[in-house]
Design a protein around this motif. Structure first.
Motif, PDB file in Angstrom:
ATOM      1  N   LYS A  28      19.271  63.843  42.638  1.00 24.79           N
ATOM      2  CA  LYS A  28      20.400  64.725  42.905  1.00 24.79           C
ATOM      3  C   LYS A  28      20.840  65.395  41.612  1.00 24.79           C
ATOM      4  CE  LYS A  28      24.040  65.805  45.599  1.00 24.79           C
ATOM      5  NZ  LYS A  28      24.004  66.637  46.732  1.00 24.79           N
ATOM      6  N   ILE A  29      21.298  66.628  41.729  1.00 22.48           N
ATOM      7  CA  ILE A  29      21.969  67.313  40.625  1.00 22.48           C
ATOM      8  C   ILE A  29      23.386  67.603  41.110  1.00 22.48           C
ATOM      9  CG2 ILE A  29      22.073  69.358  39.152  1.00 22.48           C
ATOM     10  CD1 ILE A  29      19.046  69.545  39.342  1.00 22.48           C
ATOM     11  N   TYR A  30      24.343  66.949  40.497  1.00 22.56           N
ATOM     12  CA  TYR A  30      25.743  67.166  40.835  1.00 22.56           C
ATOM     13  C   TYR A  30      26.291  68.255  39.924  1.00 22.56           C
ATOM     14  CZ  TYR A  30      25.481  62.614  43.159  1.00 22.56           C
ATOM     15  OH  TYR A  30      25.130  61.571  43.968  1.00 22.56           O
ATOM     16  N   VAL A  31      26.744  69.356  40.514  1.00 21.95           N
ATOM     17  CA  VAL A  31      27.383  70.409  39.727  1.00 21.95           C
ATOM     18  C   VAL A  31      28.878  70.129  39.768  1.00 21.95           C
ATOM     19  CG1 VAL A  31      27.781  72.879  39.492  1.00 21.95           C
ATOM     20  CG2 VAL A  31      25.556  72.051  40.255  1.00 21.95           C
ATOM     21  N   LEU A  32      29.456  69.898  38.592  1.00 21.45           N
ATOM     22  CA  LEU A  32      30.864  69.522  38.501  1.00 21.45           C
ATOM     23  C   LEU A  32      31.760  70.741  38.689  1.00 21.45           C
ATOM     24  CD1 LEU A  32      30.567  67.155  35.431  1.00 21.45           C
ATOM     25  CD2 LEU A  32      30.470  66.559  37.847  1.00 21.45           C
ATOM     26  N   PRO A  33      32.901  70.538  39.320  1.00 18.84           N
ATOM     27  CA  PRO A  33      33.826  71.665  39.501  1.00 18.84           C
ATOM     28  C   PRO A  33      34.386  72.114  38.154  1.00 18.84           C
ATOM     29  CG  PRO A  33      34.839  69.623  40.244  1.00 18.84           C
ATOM     30  CD  PRO A  33      33.417  69.297  39.889  1.00 18.84           C
ATOM     31  N   GLN A  34      34.667  73.392  38.065  1.00 20.84           N
ATOM     32  CA  GLN A  34      35.248  73.946  36.840  1.00 20.84           C
ATOM     33  C   GLN A  34      36.728  73.579  36.807  1.00 20.84           C
ATOM     34  OE1 GLN A  34      32.654  74.458  35.117  1.00 20.84           O
ATOM     35  NE2 GLN A  34      33.050  76.516  34.461  1.00 20.84           N
ATOM     36  N   LYS A  48      32.710  86.289  30.425  1.00 17.82           N
ATOM     37  CA  LYS A  48      33.545  85.522  31.338  1.00 17.82           C
ATOM     38  C   LYS A  48      32.750  84.576  32.228  1.00 17.82           C
ATOM     39  CE  LYS A  48      37.455  88.566  31.404  1.00 17.82           C
ATOM     40  NZ  LYS A  48      38.611  88.972  32.134  1.00 17.82           N
ATOM     41  N   GLU A  49      31.452  84.583  32.130  1.00 18.52           N
ATOM     42  CA  GLU A  49      30.645  83.701  32.960  1.00 18.52           C
ATOM     43  C   GLU A  49      30.814  82.260  32.490  1.00 18.52           C
ATOM     44  OE1 GLU A  49      26.076  83.284  34.593  1.00 18.52           O
ATOM     45  OE2 GLU A  49      26.673  85.035  33.442  1.00 18.52           O
ATOM     46  N   SER A  50      31.271  81.407  33.412  1.00 13.75           N
ATOM     47  CA  SER A  50      31.504  80.010  33.056  1.00 13.75           C
ATOM     48  C   SER A  50      30.186  79.270  32.917  1.00 13.75           C
ATOM     49  CB  SER A  50      32.337  79.324  34.135  1.00 13.75           C
ATOM     50  OG  SER A  50      33.619  79.876  34.178  1.00 13.75           O
ATOM     51  N   LEU A  51      30.123  78.384  31.951  1.00 15.43           N
ATOM     52  CA  LEU A  51      28.941  77.564  31.776  1.00 15.43           C
ATOM     53  C   LEU A  51      29.021  76.386  32.734  1.00 15.43           C
ATOM     54  CD1 LEU A  51      28.766  77.592  27.881  1.00 15.43           C
ATOM     55  CD2 LEU A  51      27.616  79.094  29.505  1.00 15.43           C
ATOM     56  N   ARG A  52      27.905  76.123  33.411  1.00 16.63           N
ATOM     57  CA  ARG A  52      27.883  75.063  34.417  1.00 16.63           C
ATOM     58  C   ARG A  52      27.786  73.699  33.758  1.00 16.63           C
ATOM     59  NH1 ARG A  52      23.106  76.085  37.877  1.00 16.63           N
ATOM     60  NH2 ARG A  52      21.965  74.965  36.294  1.00 16.63           N
ATOM     61  N   LYS A  53      28.532  72.754  34.309  1.00 14.53           N
ATOM     62  CA  LYS A  53      28.459  71.363  33.862  1.00 14.53           C
ATOM     63  C   LYS A  53      27.875  70.570  35.016  1.00 14.53           C
ATOM     64  CE  LYS A  53      32.513  71.912  30.978  1.00 14.53           C
ATOM     65  NZ  LYS A  53      32.842  73.283  31.292  1.00 14.53           N
ATOM     66  N   SER A  54      26.914  69.699  34.718  1.00 13.56           N
ATOM     67  CA  SER A  54      26.265  68.971  35.800  1.00 13.56           C
ATOM     68  C   SER A  54      25.843  67.573  35.352  1.00 13.56           C
ATOM     69  CB  SER A  54      25.046  69.734  36.302  1.00 13.56           C
ATOM     70  OG  SER A  54      24.093  69.864  35.277  1.00 13.56           O
ATOM     71  N   ILE A  55      25.580  66.739  36.362  1.00  5.44           N
ATOM     72  CA  ILE A  55      25.046  65.398  36.148  1.00  5.44           C
ATOM     73  C   ILE A  55      23.746  65.338  36.932  1.00  5.44           C
ATOM     74  CG2 ILE A  55      25.377  62.932  36.556  1.00  5.44           C
ATOM     75  CD1 ILE A  55      28.419  63.506  36.455  1.00  5.44           C
ATOM     76  N   THR A  56      22.665  64.923  36.282  1.00  5.93           N
ATOM     77  CA  THR A  56      21.382  64.821  36.968  1.00  5.93           C
ATOM     78  C   THR A  56      21.024  63.353  37.166  1.00  5.93           C
ATOM     79  OG1 THR A  56      20.214  64.975  34.862  1.00  5.93           O
ATOM     80  CG2 THR A  56      20.512  67.015  36.069  1.00  5.93           C
ATOM     81  N   VAL A  57      20.451  63.059  38.328  1.00 10.22           N
ATOM     82  CA  VAL A  57      20.040  61.696  38.658  1.00 10.22           C
ATOM     83  C   VAL A  57      18.553  61.741  38.998  1.00 10.22           C
ATOM     84  CG1 VAL A  57      20.384  59.718  40.187  1.00 10.22           C
ATOM     85  CG2 VAL A  57      22.327  61.183  39.588  1.00 10.22           C
TER      86      VAL A  57
END
Length: 64
Positions: A28-34, A48-57
């Motif tokens: 799973k790749i969890y994309v964290l909310p901004q 203005k493009e937000s950088l994505r933060k994620s957790i990969t499993v």
């Protein structure tokens, strides 16, 4: 005069591809909310493009 070209690199996806290539199974790749926007320094560099933060499993399969 020169222009600085910036490109956002999807590191989570690249790492997942590398993990698959060496035998891991992506779970799973969890994309964290901004929670908040980019800092003013990031806005200057990336716009203005937000950088994505994620957790990969990933899972390493058991050998049979």
């Amino acid at each position: 005069m020169y222009a600085i070209v910036t490109k956002i690199i999807p590191v989570d996806m690249l790492c997942t591809e590398i993990a698959e290539a060496i035998g891991f199974v992506p779970e799973k790749i969890y994309v964290l909310p901004q929670r908040k926007g980019n800092s003013s320094q990031q806005m200057k560099r990336f716009g203005k493009e937000s950088l994505r933060k994620s957790i990969t499993v990933w899972r390493k399969p058991e050998k049979i």
